[in-house]
Scaffold this motif. Structure first.
Motif, PDB file in Angstrom:
ATOM      1  N   MET A  76      89.109  24.039  19.455  1.00  0.00           N
ATOM      2  CA  MET A  76      89.352  24.650  20.927  1.00  0.00           C
ATOM      3  C   MET A  76      90.391  24.083  21.321  1.00  0.00           C
ATOM      4  O   MET A  76      90.195  22.472  21.479  1.00  0.00           O
ATOM      5  CB  MET A  76      88.015  24.381  21.493  1.00  0.00           C
ATOM      6  N   SER A  86      91.401  25.489  29.212  1.00  0.00           N
ATOM      7  CA  SER A  86      90.951  26.158  28.001  1.00  0.00           C
ATOM      8  C   SER A  86      91.885  27.186  27.712  1.00  0.00           C
ATOM      9  O   SER A  86      92.110  27.971  28.137  1.00  0.00           O
ATOM     10  CB  SER A  86      89.613  26.454  28.189  1.00  0.00           C
ATOM     11  N   ASP A  87      92.112  27.465  26.272  1.00  0.00           N
ATOM     12  CA  ASP A  87      92.725  28.462  25.658  1.00  0.00           C
ATOM     13  C   ASP A  87      92.073  29.890  25.418  1.00  0.00           C
ATOM     14  O   ASP A  87      92.277  30.483  24.884  1.00  0.00           O
ATOM     15  CB  ASP A  87      93.631  28.126  24.845  1.00  0.00           C
ATOM     16  N   TYR A  88      90.532  29.924  25.846  1.00  0.00           N
ATOM     17  CA  TYR A  88      89.768  30.686  25.616  1.00  0.00           C
ATOM     18  C   TYR A  88      88.662  30.885  26.571  1.00  0.00           C
ATOM     19  O   TYR A  88      88.420  29.976  27.270  1.00  0.00           O
ATOM     20  CB  TYR A  88      89.029  30.704  24.283  1.00  0.00           C
ATOM     21  N   ALA A  89      88.008  32.030  26.793  1.00  0.00           N
ATOM     22  CA  ALA A  89      86.811  32.225  27.605  1.00  0.00           C
ATOM     23  C   ALA A  89      87.063  31.792  29.259  1.00  0.00           C
ATOM     24  O   ALA A  89      86.179  31.483  29.891  1.00  0.00           O
ATOM     25  CB  ALA A  89      85.747  31.030  27.289  1.00  0.00           C
ATOM     26  N   ASN A  90      88.323  32.207  29.643  1.00  0.00           N
ATOM     27  CA  ASN A  90      88.759  32.150  30.955  1.00  0.00           C
ATOM     28  C   ASN A  90      88.131  33.627  31.537  1.00  0.00           C
ATOM     29  O   ASN A  90      88.342  34.477  30.897  1.00  0.00           O
ATOM     30  CB  ASN A  90      90.046  31.757  31.263  1.00  0.00           C
ATOM     31  N   GLU A  91      87.776  33.626  32.701  1.00  0.00           N
ATOM     32  CA  GLU A  91      87.298  34.974  33.245  1.00  0.00           C
ATOM     33  C   GLU A  91      87.756  35.486  34.389  1.00  0.00           C
ATOM     34  O   GLU A  91      88.505  34.727  35.288  1.00  0.00           O
ATOM     35  CB  GLU A  91      85.882  34.790  33.598  1.00  0.00           C
ATOM     36  N   ASP A 127      88.914  32.542  36.865  1.00  0.00           N
ATOM     37  CA  ASP A 127      88.237  31.190  36.592  1.00  0.00           C
ATOM     38  C   ASP A 127      88.791  30.433  35.332  1.00  0.00           C
ATOM     39  O   ASP A 127      88.781  31.205  34.240  1.00  0.00           O
ATOM     40  CB  ASP A 127      86.730  31.560  36.209  1.00  0.00           C
ATOM     41  N   TRP A 150      88.660  27.021  32.706  1.00  0.00           N
ATOM     42  CA  TRP A 150      87.875  26.129  32.352  1.00  0.00           C
ATOM     43  C   TRP A 150      89.008  24.499  32.488  1.00  0.00           C
ATOM     44  O   TRP A 150      89.767  24.818  31.462  1.00  0.00           O
ATOM     45  CB  TRP A 150      87.091  26.176  31.076  1.00  0.00           C
ATOM     46  N   LYS A 189      90.184  21.331  31.423  1.00  0.00           N
ATOM     47  CA  LYS A 189      90.204  20.438  30.351  1.00  0.00           C
ATOM     48  C   LYS A 189      90.505  19.160  30.571  1.00  0.00           C
ATOM     49  O   LYS A 189      89.923  18.114  30.302  1.00  0.00           O
ATOM     50  CB  LYS A 189      90.923  21.122  28.979  1.00  0.00           C
TER      51      LYS A 189
END
Length: 76
Positions: free
Chosen positions: A1, A45-50, A62, A64, A66
């Motif tokens: 991640m 974060s480079d994933y799971a942003n909404e 949104d 995340w 880090k």
């Protein structure tokens, strides 16, 4: 991640949360002065942003958060 730098030149509502982060380079916490002078860099974060959309067609992002680090670490 992994994390990527968020190139951000504006302001946001809860900037006081940035003071909970300690710069990984100088080990000092982000201060009100750092925030007011934009002396910080955000890493998200480079994933799971909404992406959200309200009923009035206003979009929100949104991220995340880090890490937060100083752009320029202050000397001791």
């Amino acid at each position: 991640m992994g994390a990527v730098e968020l190139k951000f030149s504006g302001s946001f509502e809860r900037s006081s949360y940035l003071k909970e982060f300690q710069c990984p380079y100088c080990d000092k916490f982000i201060t009100d002065q750092d925030i007011s002078k934009n002396n910080y860099r955000l890493w998200v974060s480079d994933y799971a942003n909404e992406v959200t959309k309200s009923e009035s067609s206003v979009y929100g992002l949104d991220f995340w958060l880090k890490s937060v680090e100083h752009l320029n670490c202050l000397p001791d």
